[in-house]
Scaffold this motif. Sequence first.
Motif, PDB file in Angstrom:
ATOM      1  N   PHE A 205      40.402  36.210  41.726  1.00  0.00           N
ATOM      2  CA  PHE A 205      40.269  36.816  40.399  1.00  0.00           C
ATOM      3  C   PHE A 205      38.999  37.653  40.310  1.00  0.00           C
ATOM      4  O   PHE A 205      37.907  37.177  40.621  1.00  0.00           O
ATOM      5  CB  PHE A 205      40.246  35.715  39.337  1.00  0.00           C
ATOM      6  CG  PHE A 205      39.954  36.196  37.936  1.00  0.00           C
ATOM      7  CD1 PHE A 205      40.840  37.021  37.280  1.00  0.00           C
ATOM      8  CD2 PHE A 205      38.792  35.806  37.286  1.00  0.00           C
ATOM      9  CE1 PHE A 205      40.576  37.463  35.977  1.00  0.00           C
ATOM     10  CE2 PHE A 205      38.516  36.231  35.992  1.00  0.00           C
ATOM     11  CZ  PHE A 205      39.417  37.063  35.341  1.00  0.00           C
ATOM     12  N   ASP A 206      39.150  38.896  39.868  1.00  0.00           N
ATOM     13  CA  ASP A 206      38.031  39.803  39.640  1.00  0.00           C
ATOM     14  C   ASP A 206      37.833  39.925  38.133  1.00  0.00           C
ATOM     15  O   ASP A 206      38.669  40.493  37.437  1.00  0.00           O
ATOM     16  CB  ASP A 206      38.338  41.169  40.245  1.00  0.00           C
ATOM     17  CG  ASP A 206      37.254  42.206  39.963  1.00  0.00           C
ATOM     18  OD1 ASP A 206      36.218  41.849  39.358  1.00  0.00           O
ATOM     19  OD2 ASP A 206      37.454  43.374  40.340  1.00  0.00           O
ATOM     20  N   PRO A 207      36.717  39.414  37.586  1.00  0.00           N
ATOM     21  CA  PRO A 207      36.526  39.455  36.132  1.00  0.00           C
ATOM     22  C   PRO A 207      36.186  40.850  35.593  1.00  0.00           C
ATOM     23  O   PRO A 207      36.099  41.028  34.390  1.00  0.00           O
ATOM     24  CB  PRO A 207      35.373  38.485  35.914  1.00  0.00           C
ATOM     25  CG  PRO A 207      34.584  38.553  37.182  1.00  0.00           C
ATOM     26  CD  PRO A 207      35.606  38.728  38.275  1.00  0.00           C
ATOM     27  N   MET A 208      35.974  41.805  36.506  1.00  0.00           N
ATOM     28  CA  MET A 208      35.686  43.198  36.127  1.00  0.00           C
ATOM     29  C   MET A 208      34.308  43.370  35.514  1.00  0.00           C
ATOM     30  O   MET A 208      34.049  44.320  34.788  1.00  0.00           O
ATOM     31  CB  MET A 208      36.777  43.776  35.207  1.00  0.00           C
ATOM     32  CG  MET A 208      38.144  43.824  35.866  1.00  0.00           C
ATOM     33  SD  MET A 208      39.456  44.419  34.768  1.00  0.00           S
ATOM     34  CE  MET A 208      39.703  42.978  33.718  1.00  0.00           C
ATOM     35  N   PHE A 209      33.408  42.415  35.768  1.00  0.00           N
ATOM     36  CA  PHE A 209      31.998  42.564  35.435  1.00  0.00           C
ATOM     37  C   PHE A 209      31.185  41.835  36.508  1.00  0.00           C
ATOM     38  O   PHE A 209      31.714  40.980  37.235  1.00  0.00           O
ATOM     39  CB  PHE A 209      31.661  42.047  34.037  1.00  0.00           C
ATOM     40  CG  PHE A 209      32.208  40.675  33.708  1.00  0.00           C
ATOM     41  CD1 PHE A 209      31.707  39.528  34.323  1.00  0.00           C
ATOM     42  CD2 PHE A 209      33.223  40.523  32.772  1.00  0.00           C
ATOM     43  CE1 PHE A 209      32.200  38.261  34.017  1.00  0.00           C
ATOM     44  CE2 PHE A 209      33.721  39.260  32.459  1.00  0.00           C
ATOM     45  CZ  PHE A 209      33.204  38.143  33.070  1.00  0.00           C
ATOM     46  N   ALA A 210      29.923  42.205  36.612  1.00  0.00           N
ATOM     47  CA  ALA A 210      29.051  41.575  37.612  1.00  0.00           C
ATOM     48  C   ALA A 210      28.739  40.142  37.206  1.00  0.00           C
ATOM     49  O   ALA A 210      28.480  39.848  36.033  1.00  0.00           O
ATOM     50  CB  ALA A 210      27.759  42.371  37.756  1.00  0.00           C
ATOM     51  N   LEU A 211      28.762  39.242  38.182  1.00  0.00           N
ATOM     52  CA  LEU A 211      28.426  37.848  37.962  1.00  0.00           C
ATOM     53  C   LEU A 211      27.013  37.578  38.466  1.00  0.00           C
ATOM     54  O   LEU A 211      26.629  38.042  39.535  1.00  0.00           O
ATOM     55  CB  LEU A 211      29.414  36.934  38.697  1.00  0.00           C
ATOM     56  CG  LEU A 211      30.875  36.979  38.206  1.00  0.00           C
ATOM     57  CD1 LEU A 211      31.792  36.259  39.171  1.00  0.00           C
ATOM     58  CD2 LEU A 211      30.970  36.371  36.807  1.00  0.00           C
ATOM     59  N   HIS A 212      26.251  36.828  37.682  1.00  0.00           N
ATOM     60  CA  HIS A 212      24.872  36.505  38.064  1.00  0.00           C
ATOM     61  C   HIS A 212      24.606  34.997  38.101  1.00  0.00           C
ATOM     62  O   HIS A 212      23.570  34.580  38.602  1.00  0.00           O
ATOM     63  CB  HIS A 212      23.882  37.187  37.120  1.00  0.00           C
ATOM     64  CG  HIS A 212      23.849  38.673  37.302  1.00  0.00           C
ATOM     65  ND1 HIS A 212      23.051  39.294  38.227  1.00  0.00           N
ATOM     66  CD2 HIS A 212      24.553  39.658  36.682  1.00  0.00           C
ATOM     67  CE1 HIS A 212      23.241  40.610  38.181  1.00  0.00           C
ATOM     68  NE2 HIS A 212      24.153  40.845  37.249  1.00  0.00           N
ATOM     69  N   TRP A 213      25.534  34.194  37.579  1.00  0.00           N
ATOM     70  CA  TRP A 213      25.363  32.743  37.618  1.00  0.00           C
ATOM     71  C   TRP A 213      25.976  32.204  38.897  1.00  0.00           C
ATOM     72  O   TRP A 213      27.097  32.542  39.257  1.00  0.00           O
ATOM     73  CB  TRP A 213      25.994  32.090  36.402  1.00  0.00           C
ATOM     74  CG  TRP A 213      25.227  32.305  35.137  1.00  0.00           C
ATOM     75  CD1 TRP A 213      25.454  33.257  34.184  1.00  0.00           C
ATOM     76  CD2 TRP A 213      24.092  31.562  34.708  1.00  0.00           C
ATOM     77  NE1 TRP A 213      24.530  33.163  33.180  1.00  0.00           N
ATOM     78  CE2 TRP A 213      23.671  32.133  33.468  1.00  0.00           C
ATOM     79  CE3 TRP A 213      23.371  30.485  35.231  1.00  0.00           C
ATOM     80  CZ2 TRP A 213      22.584  31.638  32.746  1.00  0.00           C
ATOM     81  CZ3 TRP A 213      22.285  29.997  34.518  1.00  0.00           C
ATOM     82  CH2 TRP A 213      21.909  30.569  33.299  1.00  0.00           C
ATOM     83  N   ASP A 214      25.245  31.332  39.556  1.00  0.00           N
ATOM     84  CA  ASP A 214      25.649  30.808  40.859  1.00  0.00           C
ATOM     85  C   ASP A 214      25.466  29.287  40.849  1.00  0.00           C
ATOM     86  O   ASP A 214      24.500  28.772  40.290  1.00  0.00           O
ATOM     87  CB  ASP A 214      24.755  31.436  41.931  1.00  0.00           C
ATOM     88  CG  ASP A 214      25.240  31.160  43.343  1.00  0.00           C
ATOM     89  OD1 ASP A 214      26.400  30.766  43.506  1.00  0.00           O
ATOM     90  OD2 ASP A 214      24.442  31.360  44.276  1.00  0.00           O
ATOM     91  N   VAL A 215      26.411  28.576  41.447  1.00  0.00           N
ATOM     92  CA  VAL A 215      26.239  27.132  41.594  1.00  0.00           C
ATOM     93  C   VAL A 215      25.289  26.885  42.752  1.00  0.00           C
ATOM     94  O   VAL A 215      25.551  27.285  43.893  1.00  0.00           O
ATOM     95  CB  VAL A 215      27.597  26.437  41.852  1.00  0.00           C
ATOM     96  CG1 VAL A 215      27.377  24.923  42.033  1.00  0.00           C
ATOM     97  CG2 VAL A 215      28.568  26.689  40.713  1.00  0.00           C
ATOM     98  N   ALA A 216      24.150  26.272  42.444  1.00  0.00           N
ATOM     99  CA  ALA A 216      23.089  26.098  43.457  1.00  0.00           C
ATOM    100  C   ALA A 216      23.517  25.122  44.532  1.00  0.00           C
ATOM    101  O   ALA A 216      24.317  24.215  44.301  1.00  0.00           O
ATOM    102  CB  ALA A 216      21.823  25.601  42.760  1.00  0.00           C
TER     103      ALA A 216
END
Length: 345
Positions: A334-345
Amino acid sequence: MQTITLRRPDDWHLHLRDGAMLEGVIGDTSRHFARAIIMPNLVPPVVTTADAKSYRERIMAALPAGDRFEPLMTLYLTEQTSPDDVEAGKESGLITAVKLYPAGATTNSHGGVRDIEKAMPVLERMARIGLPLCVHGEVTTPDVDIFDREAVFIETVLDPLRKRLPELKVTMEHVTTKDGIDYIKASKANLAGSITTHHLIINRNAILVGGIRPHYYCLPVAKREHHRLALRAAAVSGDPRFFLGTDSAPHVDPLKECACGCAGVYTSINTMSCLAHVFEDEDALDKLEAFSSLNGPAWYGLPVNAETITLVRREEEVRFPAKIETGAGPVTVFDPMFALHWDVA
């Protein structure tokens, strides 16, 4: 806020498939999620407790080494389902819920229920023993527009069933409309709803504008924008009747990119990053734990996970693969069509 620590989340609606596909996708769930309600619409479907036991064993055998994950098994409701078998499954601790698919509503649902009256002995037993019913809330009659299926199901099937069996605990899975949200909110007891990651992000334009985009096609299909906004409001509200059920549903690309493509969106790999983005957009990061980790266990009568996960907001974009490779073939992410910046550490 740059970091968030949550109780480890659960997925209350997940398709793992079987065989090579199961082996290829399960790690994307078990990496982040402690438990998931597993959908039973295999070929052939999981219709008996013995089927569920065998399927659970295959899931556990496919689990990556070292991952801690508990599949919560469901049974596929048919007009021939045995009430005694359902009760035995619940008593054994194996069966968490029974799934109602109206025949023809979605992938591998042709064996589902056509006449709800024929399933009443099972539903009455479930109401008596406290076993939840998970519903794919759509009618499939050809005279009903596909975008109206959920609202018509509520009016003609679900509401009459709940009036007849008010003690039956019902989960409206993958709610997609304001009608569904409002119906759950108006309920006084025994009704809750799961909401998918992708329905919080896309409306029907994602499927149709600029050309047909099969990797955004799912069932229930994404609706108009005002429905999406109602879903977002419910998800970030903290209301305990709403919780995450990704409906992550892998199909190999050749079965999506064809003249009659399969319905399903694959979100297991990036759901937590997408959700953090959505909740941040809504200034509701403090409600993310309730939606992803607390409300579902409360509804299903299970303890909250003791483990935690931490999400970190990165300066740089967090990138996920466009596709994952499985033994069954490639699956588009799935491509949400916006940049993602939250990451599971």
